[in-house]
Scaffold this active site. Structure first.
Site, short mmCIF file in Angstrom:
data_model
loop_
_atom_site.label_atom_id
_atom_site.label_comp_id
_atom_site.label_asym_id
_atom_site.label_seq_id
_atom_site.Cartn_x
_atom_site.Cartn_y
_atom_site.Cartn_z
N ASP A 32 0.98 -1.13 0.29
CA ASP A 32 -0.20 0.55 0.13
C ASP A 32 1.11 1.15 0.12
OD1 ASP A 32 -1.54 2.30 0.73
OD2 ASP A 32 -3.15 0.51 1.40
N ILE A 33 0.24 2.34 -1.11
CA ILE A 33 1.58 3.15 -0.99
C ILE A 33 0.94 4.39 0.04
CG2 ILE A 33 -0.09 4.86 -2.32
CD1 ILE A 33 1.49 5.28 -4.33
N ASN A 88 -12.52 -3.26 2.80
CA ASN A 88 -14.18 -2.45 3.15
C ASN A 88 -14.67 -2.21 1.72
OD1 ASN A 88 -12.76 -0.91 5.06
ND2 ASN A 88 -11.58 0.25 4.12
N HIS A 101 -10.40 -5.16 -2.27
CA HIS A 101 -8.34 -5.78 -2.08
C HIS A 101 -8.97 -5.72 -0.74
CE1 HIS A 101 -10.14 -0.83 -2.38
NE2 HIS A 101 -9.72 -0.40 -0.97
N PHE A 102 -8.04 -6.69 0.26
CA PHE A 102 -7.84 -7.19 1.42
C PHE A 102 -6.69 -6.38 2.16
CE2 PHE A 102 -10.59 -10.21 1.84
CZ PHE A 102 -11.23 -9.92 1.17
N HIS A 103 -7.10 -5.58 2.93
CA HIS A 103 -5.51 -4.94 3.88
C HIS A 103 -5.26 -5.35 4.58
CE1 HIS A 103 -5.98 -0.07 2.85
NE2 HIS A 103 -7.62 -0.63 2.70
#
Ligand code: AMP
Ligand code: ZN
Length: 138
Positions: A32-33, A88, A101-103
């Site tokens: 993640d940026i 989310n 997407h999965f964080h």
């Protein structure tokens, strides 16, 4: 299917550079940026689905089988004591990028990341009512 206007589709296809950590025919994972912690990874499907409920179960299965090893690797590299996996769906749930997407967020005791977790209580009977309504949808 991909969406030519979607930033995560462009990342998964290599049109936009990313710090990729894993890919196969279904899944793509990258840093993640705007990390909430060092080693914050995003796991996405290569195909475009806006939200999790839109994913066919077999695609979700092929994507999610990669989650345990990514959690382990990110945690070990970050020297983490724990990991949060967050996902989310929709603006109301703080989804900024409309591609599933999965964080994967490595955590340490006392780090800066805070949840707002306003747990409440059900009035009598409401839990059973909701469980029944959800069961009937499945
Ligand atoms: P969400 O709010 O769940 O939709 O999270 C979107 C995440 O995507 C945020 O944590 C962003 O930092 C991350 N993000 C957006 N653009 C990029 C990018 N080009 N490369 C890596 N991560 C990105
Ligand atoms: Zn997309």
């Amino acid at each position: 299917m991909t969406d030519p206007n979607c930033i995560f589709c462009k990342i998964a296809s290599g049109q936009i550079p990313s710090a990729c950590v894993f890919q196969d025919e279904t899944a793509f994972a990258f840093l993640d940026i705007g990390p909430l912690a060092e080693g914050h990874v995003l796991l996405i499907p290569k195909e475009h689905y806006q939200t999790l409920d839109q994913m066919p179960p077999d695609v979700a299965g092929r994507l999610l089988r990669r989650l345990p090893v990514l959690v382990k690797a990110a945690a070990e590299v970050a020297g983490a004591e724990g990991v949060n996996v967050l996902q989310n769906n929709g603006k109301a749930a703080s989804q900024e990028v409309p591609h599933v997407h999965f964080h994967i967020i490595p955590r340490r005791a006392g780090d800066a990341f805070r949840f707002n977790w306003p747990a409440s209580k059900y009035p009598p009977g409401r839990m059973e009512e909701l469980a029944k309504a959800i069961r009937e949808k499945l």
